[in-house]
Design a protein around this motif. Structure first.
Motif, PDB file in Angstrom:
ATOM      1  N   GLN A   1       0.903  -1.289   0.008  1.00  0.00           N
ATOM      2  CA  GLN A   1       0.056  -0.081   0.127  1.00  0.00           C
ATOM      3  C   GLN A   1       0.813   1.584   0.104  1.00  0.00           C
ATOM      4  O   GLN A   1       0.631   2.522  -0.461  1.00  0.00           O
ATOM      5  CB  GLN A   1      -1.031  -0.191   1.246  1.00  0.00           C
ATOM      6  CG  GLN A   1      -1.645  -0.695   1.295  1.00  0.00           C
ATOM      7  CD  GLN A   1      -2.908  -1.472   2.637  1.00  0.00           C
ATOM      8  OE1 GLN A   1      -2.181  -1.570   3.557  1.00  0.00           O
ATOM      9  NE2 GLN A   1      -3.782  -0.429   2.372  1.00  0.00           N
TER      10      GLN A   1
ATOM     11  N   GLY B   1      -9.626   0.460  -1.624  1.00  0.00           N
ATOM     12  CA  GLY B   1      -8.519   0.694  -1.499  1.00  0.00           C
ATOM     13  C   GLY B   1      -8.150   0.579   0.141  1.00  0.00           C
ATOM     14  O   GLY B   1      -7.486   0.426   0.018  1.00  0.00           O
TER      15      GLY B   1
ATOM     16  N   GLN C   1      -4.862   8.583   9.864  1.00  0.00           N
ATOM     17  CA  GLN C   1      -4.891   7.638  10.556  1.00  0.00           C
ATOM     18  C   GLN C   1      -4.008   7.378  11.647  1.00  0.00           C
ATOM     19  O   GLN C   1      -4.445   7.074  12.795  1.00  0.00           O
ATOM     20  CB  GLN C   1      -4.735   6.585   9.751  1.00  0.00           C
ATOM     21  CG  GLN C   1      -5.570   6.281   8.795  1.00  0.00           C
ATOM     22  CD  GLN C   1      -5.728   4.489   7.817  1.00  0.00           C
ATOM     23  OE1 GLN C   1      -4.672   4.174   7.848  1.00  0.00           O
ATOM     24  NE2 GLN C   1      -6.216   4.601   7.053  1.00  0.00           N
TER      25      GLN C   1
ATOM     26  N   ASN D   1      -4.506   8.016  15.924  1.00  0.00           N
ATOM     27  CA  ASN D   1      -4.072   6.948  16.438  1.00  0.00           C
ATOM     28  C   ASN D   1      -4.058   6.899  17.468  1.00  0.00           C
ATOM     29  O   ASN D   1      -3.323   7.027  18.917  1.00  0.00           O
ATOM     30  CB  ASN D   1      -3.495   5.516  15.317  1.00  0.00           C
ATOM     31  CG  ASN D   1      -4.925   5.538  14.864  1.00  0.00           C
ATOM     32  OD1 ASN D   1      -5.857   5.192  14.431  1.00  0.00           O
ATOM     33  ND2 ASN D   1      -4.140   4.205  13.981  1.00  0.00           N
TER      34      ASN D   1
HETATM   35  P1  NDP Z   1      -3.987  -2.556  13.109  1.00  0.00           P
HETATM   36  O1  NDP Z   1      -4.917  -3.819  13.334  1.00  0.00           O
HETATM   37  O2  NDP Z   1      -3.784  -1.126  13.444  1.00  0.00           O
HETATM   38  O3  NDP Z   1      -4.238  -2.513  11.666  1.00  0.00           O
HETATM   39  C1  NDP Z   1      -4.063  -1.238  10.703  1.00  0.00           C
HETATM   40  C2  NDP Z   1      -4.742  -1.129   9.388  1.00  0.00           C
HETATM   41  O4  NDP Z   1      -6.426  -1.043   9.939  1.00  0.00           O
HETATM   42  C3  NDP Z   1      -4.045   0.481   8.254  1.00  0.00           C
HETATM   43  O5  NDP Z   1      -3.433  -0.276   7.717  1.00  0.00           O
HETATM   44  C4  NDP Z   1      -5.554   0.823   8.194  1.00  0.00           C
HETATM   45  O6  NDP Z   1      -5.364   0.328   6.832  1.00  0.00           O
HETATM   46  C5  NDP Z   1      -6.306   0.692   9.330  1.00  0.00           C
HETATM   47  N1  NDP Z   1      -6.219   1.873  10.431  1.00  0.00           N
HETATM   48  C6  NDP Z   1      -5.297   2.281  10.816  1.00  0.00           C
HETATM   49  N2  NDP Z   1      -5.686   3.346  12.036  1.00  0.00           N
HETATM   50  C7  NDP Z   1      -6.864   3.952  10.802  1.00  0.00           C
HETATM   51  C8  NDP Z   1      -7.884   4.647  11.034  1.00  0.00           C
HETATM   52  N3  NDP Z   1      -7.670   5.600  12.241  1.00  0.00           N
HETATM   53  N4  NDP Z   1      -9.573   5.266  10.676  1.00  0.00           N
HETATM   54  C9  NDP Z   1      -9.244   4.122   9.684  1.00  0.00           C
HETATM   55  N5  NDP Z   1      -8.633   2.736   9.431  1.00  0.00           N
HETATM   56  C10 NDP Z   1      -7.365   2.882   9.770  1.00  0.00           C
HETATM   57  O7  NDP Z   1      -2.520  -3.316  13.309  1.00  0.00           O
HETATM   58  P2  NDP Z   1      -1.533  -4.398  11.737  1.00  0.00           P
HETATM   59  O8  NDP Z   1      -2.723  -5.355  11.696  1.00  0.00           O
HETATM   60  O9  NDP Z   1      -0.929  -2.891  10.954  1.00  0.00           O
HETATM   61  O10 NDP Z   1      -0.436  -4.568  12.868  1.00  0.00           O
HETATM   62  C11 NDP Z   1       0.316  -3.517  13.533  1.00  0.00           C
HETATM   63  C12 NDP Z   1       2.148  -4.199  13.397  1.00  0.00           C
HETATM   64  O11 NDP Z   1       1.894  -5.424  13.875  1.00  0.00           O
HETATM   65  C13 NDP Z   1       2.054  -4.516  11.758  1.00  0.00           C
HETATM   66  O12 NDP Z   1       2.941  -3.502  11.104  1.00  0.00           O
HETATM   67  C14 NDP Z   1       3.473  -5.051  12.576  1.00  0.00           C
HETATM   68  O13 NDP Z   1       4.854  -4.616  12.497  1.00  0.00           O
HETATM   69  C15 NDP Z   1       3.208  -5.535  13.195  1.00  0.00           C
HETATM   70  N6  NDP Z   1       2.615  -6.927  13.702  1.00  0.00           N
HETATM   71  C16 NDP Z   1       3.064  -7.945  13.830  1.00  0.00           C
HETATM   72  C17 NDP Z   1       2.888  -9.814  13.611  1.00  0.00           C
HETATM   73  C18 NDP Z   1       3.867 -11.119  14.604  1.00  0.00           C
HETATM   74  O14 NDP Z   1       3.725 -11.373  14.143  1.00  0.00           O
HETATM   75  N7  NDP Z   1       4.352 -10.499  15.353  1.00  0.00           N
HETATM   76  C19 NDP Z   1       2.017 -10.110  13.097  1.00  0.00           C
HETATM   77  C20 NDP Z   1       0.980  -8.603  11.958  1.00  0.00           C
HETATM   78  C21 NDP Z   1       1.381  -7.276  12.378  1.00  0.00           C
HETATM   79  P3  NDP Z   1      -6.657  -0.004   5.444  1.00  0.00           P
HETATM   80  O15 NDP Z   1      -5.933   1.722   5.698  1.00  0.00           O
HETATM   81  O16 NDP Z   1      -5.278  -0.195   4.545  1.00  0.00           O
HETATM   82  O17 NDP Z   1      -7.503  -0.237   5.911  1.00  0.00           O
END
Ligand code: NDP
Length: 332
Positions: free
Chosen positions: A27, A226, A293, A297
């Motif tokens: 993205q 998106g 975002q 957040n």
């Molecule tokens: P989140 O659960 O917070 O999801 C993030 C996604 O939610 C964004 O990319 C966006 O998606 C959406 N989002 C975030 N804030 C907002 C908002 N204010 N309004 C609307 N949509 C929002 O976290 P992640 O799943 O990204 O996990 C965070 C981090 O944790 C990862 O980047 C990684 O570093 C780590 N991680 C570690 C793992 C492990 O196995 N150790 C596994 C997974 C993650 P969009 O805009 O695209 O819709």
């Protein structure tokens, strides 16, 4: 921003941090990643999370370029990577001594860094003795390629085994665990690891506080264009999430929205503040594909104190998923 000690270490990590997972490369290109990371840094974020597996190493390449471009002082930020899935070859995955050393070297090259601050075993490896992994992680630290090591999605038993072996051999034990933690996923952080916080001083760097966006309410009326779950390359993630009581979760999210409004927060702010409220969470790793975002957040910090007993009770009633307490038989 608030800064917490990472477990019992002397390292201070921002209560909110930022991770690259599926965002970087899928993205966010380098330009967008620069905007996202500088926005987070300006808000006080000092920890950026990555992994060798993310976008097959491209997330590290992008983060490395951004770090070079910002010219931030290296002592002002913490970078992590995670080792497990480094490629398809038989020795490019898992937690063998060979892959941990080779994977770390390759990650540092992609990140254009001399060292990462934190290095994780991304998953447990049932084929490698834990002793071999502990030795390898110690070797990485001894070589100055990382400062602290930890685990991700390991069981309490596996963590304790690694800790006990390290202590017995006068080696550096794992310091932190990276589990999923959010309003839907609570068991590990709240129950399984409960003894580890005091017994070994475990820190937690929790992931997916918004359950990949489900807890923002954006999926209440279908999948918006998106968004993360709309991306063709992330169909596996959409299928996985939709197979896990999706409809029931959507209903809970709708009810949570009212609670958020009652304290003047948005849904993402409520969900992140709820994670921050847990004293055993060292940092909440947030994800964001847009700078707005991040702005939204980061304000979650302002709502932690607003989550008083009455609000928590409302949330518990909606979620109905509080892990049971460990019984205190003396009180029976
Ligand atoms: P989140 O659960 O917070 O999801 C993030 C996604 O939610 C964004 O990319 C966006 O998606 C959406 N989002 C975030 N804030 C907002 C908002 N204010 N309004 C609307 N949509 C929002 O976290 P992640 O799943 O990204 O996990 C965070 C981090 O944790 C990862 O980047 C990684 O570093 C780590 N991680 C570690 C793992 C492990 O196995 N150790 C596994 C997974 C993650 P969009 O805009 O695209 O819709």
């Amino acid at each position: 921003m608030k800064y917490n000690f990472l477990g019992k270490s002397g390292l201070k990590v921002s209560a909110l941090s930022y991770g690259a997972w599926v965002t970087f490369h899928s993205q966010a290109d380098e330009e967008m990643a620069y905007k996202l990371m500088t926005k987070a840094f300006d808000e006080g974020v000092n920890f950026f999370d990555n992994a060798e597996a993310y976008a097959d190493g491209m997330a590290e390449v992008i983060m490395g370029k951004v770090l070079k471009r910002t010219q931030w002082n290296r002592s002002e930020y913490i970078v992590s990577t995670k080792i497990f899935w480094g490629g398809k070859g038989v020795n490019q995955r898992g937690l063998s001594y060979k892959h941990i050393i080779e994977g770390t070297n390759a990650a540092l090259k992609r990140l254009q860094l001399e060292y990462v601050d934190l290095i994780y075993c991304h998953r447990p490896d049932i084929h490698t003795p834990i002793e071999e992994t502990v030795w390898a992680m110690n070797q990485v630290i001894k070589q100055g390629k990382a400062f602290y090591w930890g685990t991700s999605e390991w069981s309490a038993e596996q963590i304790r085994k690694a800790y006990d072996f390290a202590k017995q051999e006068h080696l550096i034990p794992p310091l932190m665990e990276q589990p999923q933690y959010n309003l839907f996923e609570r068991n590990k952080v709240e129950k399984e690891f409960a003894q580890l916080y005091t017994d070994i001083g475990l820190g937690t760097t929790i992931w997916s506080p918004l359950a990949s966006g489900l807890l923002t309410g954006k999926y209440t009326n279908g999948i918006p264009k998106g968004s993360r779950l709309d991306l063709p390359e992330l169909e596996w993630l959409k299928n996985r999430l939709q197979a896990q009581n999706w409809e029931e979760k959507i209903h809970k999210v709708i009810d949570l929205h009212e609670v958020a409004s009652s304290i003047g927060a948005t849904l993402p702010q409520l969900a992140i503040a709820w994670c921050l409220k847990n004293p055993n969470v060292s940092t909440v790793i947030t994800g964001a594909s847009k700078p707005e975002q991040i702005t939204e957040n980061m304000k979650a910090l302002n709502f932690v104190d607003r989550l008083d007993q009455s609000i928590i009770q409302k949330i518990e009633k909606i979620m109905n998923n509080k892990p049971s307490d460990v019984p205190d038989w003396r009180e029976m």
